[in-house]
Design a protein around this motif. Sequence first.
Motif, PDB file in Angstrom:
ATOM      1  N   ARG A  17      46.341  64.691  43.708  1.00  0.00           N
ATOM      2  CA  ARG A  17      47.374  65.331  43.879  1.00  0.00           C
ATOM      3  C   ARG A  17      47.869  66.350  45.375  1.00  0.00           C
ATOM      4  NH1 ARG A  17      45.857  66.477  38.568  1.00  0.00           N
ATOM      5  NH2 ARG A  17      46.023  68.660  38.507  1.00  0.00           N
ATOM      6  N   VAL A  18      46.710  67.336  45.455  1.00  0.00           N
ATOM      7  CA  VAL A  18      46.457  68.023  46.009  1.00  0.00           C
ATOM      8  C   VAL A  18      47.162  67.583  47.216  1.00  0.00           C
ATOM      9  CG1 VAL A  18      45.229  69.705  47.558  1.00  0.00           C
ATOM     10  CG2 VAL A  18      45.185  69.482  45.191  1.00  0.00           C
ATOM     11  N   GLY A  19      46.354  66.079  48.073  1.00  0.00           N
ATOM     12  CA  GLY A  19      46.854  65.868  49.146  1.00  0.00           C
ATOM     13  C   GLY A  19      48.881  65.402  49.393  1.00  0.00           C
ATOM     14  N   PHE A  20      48.570  64.770  48.148  1.00  0.00           N
ATOM     15  CA  PHE A  20      49.906  64.708  48.546  1.00  0.00           C
ATOM     16  C   PHE A  20      50.829  65.512  48.236  1.00  0.00           C
ATOM     17  CE2 PHE A  20      48.856  60.762  45.372  1.00  0.00           C
ATOM     18  CZ  PHE A  20      49.602  59.976  46.429  1.00  0.00           C
ATOM     19  N   HIS A 110      50.342  54.336  54.577  1.00  0.00           N
ATOM     20  CA  HIS A 110      50.378  55.662  55.970  1.00  0.00           C
ATOM     21  C   HIS A 110      51.898  56.163  54.983  1.00  0.00           C
ATOM     22  CE1 HIS A 110      47.946  52.768  58.386  1.00  0.00           C
ATOM     23  NE2 HIS A 110      49.405  51.912  58.234  1.00  0.00           N
ATOM     24  N   ARG A 111      51.358  57.165  56.481  1.00  0.00           N
ATOM     25  CA  ARG A 111      52.546  58.402  55.375  1.00  0.00           C
ATOM     26  C   ARG A 111      53.484  58.448  55.243  1.00  0.00           C
ATOM     27  NH1 ARG A 111      50.844  64.605  57.034  1.00  0.00           N
ATOM     28  NH2 ARG A 111      53.683  65.954  56.590  1.00  0.00           N
ATOM     29  N   VAL A 127      61.509  49.820  46.024  1.00  0.00           N
ATOM     30  CA  VAL A 127      60.602  50.150  47.056  1.00  0.00           C
ATOM     31  C   VAL A 127      59.740  49.318  46.385  1.00  0.00           C
ATOM     32  CG1 VAL A 127      59.331  50.860  48.460  1.00  0.00           C
ATOM     33  CG2 VAL A 127      61.025  52.681  47.666  1.00  0.00           C
ATOM     34  N   LEU A 128      59.385  48.135  47.044  1.00  0.00           N
ATOM     35  CA  LEU A 128      57.861  46.899  46.982  1.00  0.00           C
ATOM     36  C   LEU A 128      56.656  46.942  48.054  1.00  0.00           C
ATOM     37  CD1 LEU A 128      59.899  44.274  45.189  1.00  0.00           C
ATOM     38  CD2 LEU A 128      58.691  46.207  43.822  1.00  0.00           C
ATOM     39  N   SER A 129      56.003  47.731  47.866  1.00  0.00           N
ATOM     40  CA  SER A 129      54.915  47.467  49.232  1.00  0.00           C
ATOM     41  C   SER A 129      54.447  46.141  49.525  1.00  0.00           C
ATOM     42  CB  SER A 129      53.485  47.919  48.826  1.00  0.00           C
ATOM     43  OG  SER A 129      52.675  47.571  49.556  1.00  0.00           O
TER      44      SER A 129
END
Length: 221
Positions: A17-20, A110-111, A127-129
Motif C-alpha cells: 500500500r505504501v508503494g502504491f 509497470h508504473r 482494463v485487462l492485462s
Amino acid sequence: MSERIRVLLVDDQELIRVGFRLVLEAEPDLEVVGEAADGEAAVRAVAVHSPDVVLMDVRMPRLDGIAATERIVRAHPRTRVLVLTTFDLDEYAFGALEAGAGGFLLKDAHRQELIGAIRAVSRGDAVLSPRVTRQVIDRMTRAQRRPPGPDPLAGLTERERDVFLAIGRGLTNGEIAQELYLSESTVKTHVGRVLAKTGSRDRVHAVILAHRLGLADDTAG
C-alpha cells in the motif's frame, strides 16, 4: 486542472500500500483518499470516502476481493474496481471480474501501465492485462462459442455495431473516437446504448460477448 481521480488502496500488505501510494500521489490527477487491509474494511472505506477507483487485492483475510468487489459494485455503482493480483491465472481474479470489477491487472505492471489503467477504469473503460486477456476470454467462453437464442446484436444500429466491435477489440473511448471520427462524448453515448441493448453489465462483459460471437480480434489486448 480537471478534478482529480480519488483512489482507495486495498491490500493486506502495508508495504505494498505504501508503494502504491508513493507512485499514485506523484501524479497530479490522482489522489489517494484512503487505505484498507481487508475486504470488510474496504467496504466500509468506500462508504466513507466515495472513491472513483478501488485498487483491490484479491487474497485477503476476513473478506476476500471477490466478495468485497461484489458488495462495493452493488452498493456503489459509480465506484469502479481495478483488481490487482500476483498470479496470471488467479481464481479469485476471475471471480472478481464476474462480480463486476472493471479491470484486471498484475501487480508487477509497470508504473505507467498502472496509472493508465486507473485513468481508464475511472472513465468507464475496461482494463485487462495483456498477459492475461486471452486466459480470461478462454475461461469465460469455454462452455460455448456462440450464445443460444436470438442474435444479441440484432437491435444495434450500424454505428452501434461498429462501436461494439471496437469495444471487443479492447479499444478505449478515445481510441474508438479517433478510429470512427466521432467525439468522445458521442462514443460514450453509443457505448451506453450498446451495453443496454446487448444486455452487457459492463465493458468487460461486452468484450467477452464479442469473443463468444467470434467477432473480436484474437490478437487484441
